[in-house]
Design a protein around this motif. Structure first.
Motif, PDB file in Angstrom:
ATOM      1  N   UNK A  90      -3.943  55.110  20.846  1.00 28.35           N
ATOM      2  CA  UNK A  90      -3.482  56.062  19.845  1.00 28.35           C
ATOM      3  C   UNK A  90      -3.175  55.365  18.524  1.00 28.35           C
ATOM      4  N   UNK A  91      -2.543  54.186  18.575  1.00 21.92           N
ATOM      5  CA  UNK A  91      -2.230  53.433  17.356  1.00 21.92           C
ATOM      6  C   UNK A  91      -3.505  53.024  16.629  1.00 21.92           C
ATOM      7  N   UNK A  92      -4.520  52.584  17.389  1.00 24.08           N
ATOM      8  CA  UNK A  92      -5.798  52.203  16.786  1.00 24.08           C
ATOM      9  C   UNK A  92      -6.482  53.441  16.192  1.00 24.08           C
ATOM     10  N   UNK A  93      -6.377  54.575  16.897  1.00 28.29           N
ATOM     11  CA  UNK A  93      -6.977  55.814  16.396  1.00 28.29           C
ATOM     12  C   UNK A  93      -6.353  56.225  15.069  1.00 28.29           C
ATOM     13  N   UNK A  94      -5.033  56.126  14.961  1.00 27.10           N
ATOM     14  CA  UNK A  94      -4.368  56.476  13.706  1.00 27.10           C
ATOM     15  C   UNK A  94      -4.833  55.548  12.582  1.00 27.10           C
ATOM     16  N   UNK A  95      -4.921  54.252  12.857  1.00 28.65           N
ATOM     17  CA  UNK A  95      -5.410  53.313  11.845  1.00 28.65           C
ATOM     18  C   UNK A  95      -6.834  53.665  11.422  1.00 28.65           C
ATOM     19  N   UNK A  96      -7.669  54.061  12.387  1.00 28.45           N
ATOM     20  CA  UNK A  96      -9.044  54.454  12.065  1.00 28.45           C
ATOM     21  C   UNK A  96      -9.067  55.711  11.209  1.00 28.45           C
ATOM     22  N   UNK A  97      -8.229  56.680  11.568  1.00 24.30           N
ATOM     23  CA  UNK A  97      -8.135  57.929  10.794  1.00 24.30           C
ATOM     24  C   UNK A  97      -7.722  57.631   9.358  1.00 24.30           C
ATOM     25  N   UNK A  98      -6.719  56.773   9.199  1.00 22.41           N
ATOM     26  CA  UNK A  98      -6.246  56.430   7.857  1.00 22.41           C
ATOM     27  C   UNK A  98      -7.282  55.606   7.087  1.00 22.41           C
ATOM     28  N   UNK A  99      -8.026  54.748   7.780  1.00 21.69           N
ATOM     29  CA  UNK A  99      -9.045  53.960   7.103  1.00 21.69           C
ATOM     30  C   UNK A  99     -10.216  54.802   6.637  1.00 21.69           C
ATOM     31  N   UNK A 100     -10.727  55.668   7.519  1.00 18.33           N
ATOM     32  CA  UNK A 100     -11.841  56.547   7.172  1.00 18.33           C
ATOM     33  C   UNK A 100     -11.432  57.526   6.073  1.00 18.33           C
ATOM     34  N   UNK A 101     -10.141  57.790   5.960  1.00 23.81           N
ATOM     35  CA  UNK A 101      -9.641  58.715   4.945  1.00 23.81           C
ATOM     36  C   UNK A 101     -10.131  58.354   3.538  1.00 23.81           C
ATOM     37  N   UNK A 102     -10.265  57.059   3.246  1.00 28.28           N
ATOM     38  CA  UNK A 102     -10.684  56.651   1.905  1.00 28.28           C
ATOM     39  C   UNK A 102     -12.142  57.043   1.633  1.00 28.28           C
ATOM     40  N   UNK A 103     -12.968  56.969   2.657  1.00 34.74           N
ATOM     41  CA  UNK A 103     -14.350  57.429   2.509  1.00 34.74           C
ATOM     42  C   UNK A 103     -14.388  58.933   2.293  1.00 34.74           C
ATOM     43  N   UNK A 104     -13.556  59.661   3.029  1.00 38.28           N
ATOM     44  CA  UNK A 104     -13.498  61.116   2.883  1.00 38.28           C
ATOM     45  C   UNK A 104     -13.002  61.488   1.480  1.00 38.28           C
ATOM     46  N   UNK A 105     -12.008  60.752   0.978  1.00 39.07           N
ATOM     47  CA  UNK A 105     -11.529  61.001  -0.389  1.00 39.07           C
ATOM     48  C   UNK A 105     -12.663  60.818  -1.389  1.00 39.07           C
ATOM     49  N   UNK A 106     -13.440  59.747  -1.222  1.00 40.43           N
ATOM     50  CA  UNK A 106     -14.571  59.490  -2.124  1.00 40.43           C
ATOM     51  C   UNK A 106     -15.553  60.656  -2.118  1.00 40.43           C
ATOM     52  N   UNK A 107     -15.819  61.198  -0.943  1.00 41.43           N
ATOM     53  CA  UNK A 107     -16.725  62.350  -0.839  1.00 41.43           C
ATOM     54  C   UNK A 107     -16.088  63.577  -1.499  1.00 41.43           C
ATOM     55  N   UNK A 108     -14.786  63.775  -1.259  1.00 38.60           N
ATOM     56  CA  UNK A 108     -14.105  64.922  -1.838  1.00 38.60           C
ATOM     57  C   UNK A 108     -14.074  64.893  -3.353  1.00 38.60           C
ATOM     58  N   UNK A 109     -14.036  63.699  -3.926  1.00 35.71           N
ATOM     59  CA  UNK A 109     -14.001  63.580  -5.389  1.00 35.71           C
ATOM     60  C   UNK A 109     -15.317  63.991  -6.027  1.00 35.71           C
ATOM     61  N   UNK A 110     -16.373  64.131  -5.227  1.00 34.59           N
ATOM     62  CA  UNK A 110     -17.618  64.682  -5.740  1.00 34.59           C
ATOM     63  C   UNK A 110     -17.533  66.201  -5.884  1.00 34.59           C
ATOM     64  N   UNK A 111     -16.508  66.799  -5.269  1.00 33.81           N
ATOM     65  CA  UNK A 111     -16.362  68.258  -5.290  1.00 33.81           C
ATOM     66  C   UNK A 111     -15.207  68.736  -6.167  1.00 33.81           C
ATOM     67  N   UNK A 112     -14.185  67.889  -6.333  1.00 28.50           N
ATOM     68  CA  UNK A 112     -12.975  68.323  -7.033  1.00 28.50           C
ATOM     69  C   UNK A 112     -12.546  67.298  -8.071  1.00 28.50           C
TER      70      UNK A 112
END
Length: 318
Positions: A8-30
């Motif tokens: 679970x701890x590793x999963x949370x770290x992965x979720x938070x790490x991938x979040x930056x890629x998702x933010x980059x994609x979101x900035x193409x929309x907003x």
């Protein structure tokens, strides 16, 4: 920790790490400030009706909401929109541990150990190497905005330490209600109403998905699971897993966005992550604090249990 808790701890770290890629994609929309406002709006609703009343004073909720939500995330989103790469952003933000230690020393009198001071110097040298790398490939102004975002994160950590929220999820959901209006106001002032209207009018499933991820997966699930782990294990056991965030951040950015990982960037990563690790190893030597296993011992009368991780140190005041 049990294997399931480690996973679970590793999963949370992965979720938070991938979040930056998702933010980059979101900035193409907003626009960045509108995107940040929508993130907190989605994190607050409908969760605010499900987590119960706030468990700390409103002054702490407002203070953390402004410093973490408006300043830290506003600067981060604007910096990434201005050209700061997602993977490098996930790495540079880890210097928040150094800012947390420095601000805690200035505001709370918590004295860092020699080991922690050594870690700070190493981490800051990693920031310098990252700045040199970014200076050859991207705008240094955007890099500076993300460093300022890390400083604001450090300040919010100290504010949260003072707030001592007994429930991390409840606290984060109520904190998420604060930045929405300030960020919307700033977006209307700096990004313009027409740009905001156009972004909302052309909203598609990918744009909506990025909001859902950064709000519900990263914020609600991420902080909820992290708080659950901190209630069952010492902060010193859980907190090191956050060092995996830039590993997942840089890897996902390279995989999904095609961001290059240069030799200088790997050098910066080793220095910064290593320095943060040293800074986080029993960084403070204030005799007024002593460790307590939250899952083994109940607090005595008059004592307040503090949350761990980046929001506390897993200790109670004697």
């Amino acid at each position: 920790m049990r294997p399931a808790h480690v996973a679970l701890a590793v999963l949370v770290a992965a979720v938070w790490g991938v979040n930056f890629t998702v933010i980059e994609i979101g900035l193409d929309h907003f626009p960045p400030l509108l995107f940040s406002a929508l993130r907190f709006l989605a994190a607050a609703l409908p969760a605010v009706f499900l987590v119960g009343r706030p468990k700390v004073a409103w002054r702490w909720i407002v203070a953390v909401g402004l410093v973490l939500g408006v300043a830290k995330f506003g600067l981060l989103f604007v910096g990434m929109d201005a050209g700061m790469p997602a993977g490098l952003s996930s790495l540079v933000l880890q210097v928040q541990a150094v800012f947390t230690a420095l601000i805690a020393f200035a505001a709370l009198g918590e004295r860092p150990t020699r080991l922690a001071l050594t870690g700070m110097v190493i981490a800051l040298s990693g920031i310098a190497v990252a700045a040199v790398d970014e200076g050859t490939t991207g705008p240094l102004g955007a890099f500076a905005l993300v460093v300022l975002a890390a400083a604001c994160w450090g300040a919010s950590n100290v504010l949260t330490r003072k707030a001592s929220p007994p429930d991390a999820l409840n606290f984060m959901v109520w904190v998420s209600t604060v930045p929405v209006l300030p960020l919307l106001t700033l977006s209307l002032m700096w990004e313009g109403p027409q740009r905001d209207i156009d972004a909302l009018r052309t909203l598609d499933w990918q744009g909506a998905g990025t909001i859902a991820y950064v709000a519900w997966v990263t914020t609600v699930f991420g902080f909820g699971a992290w708080g659950w782990l901190l209630r069952r294990h010492p902060a010193s056991t859980v907190a090191p897993f956050s060092l995996l965030v830039p590993v997942f951040g840089m890897s996902s950015a390279a995989l999904f966005l095609g961001e290059p990982v240069t030799g200088l960037r790997w050098c910066a990563a080793v220095l910064l992550v290593g320095g943060v690790a040293l800074t986080s190893l029993r960084s403070f030597t204030d005799a007024r604090w002593r460790p307590l296993r939250h899952d083994l011992l109940p607090p005595r009368d008059g004592e307040r249990v503090r949350s761990g991780g980046s929001w506390g140190d897993g200790e109670v005041r004697g």
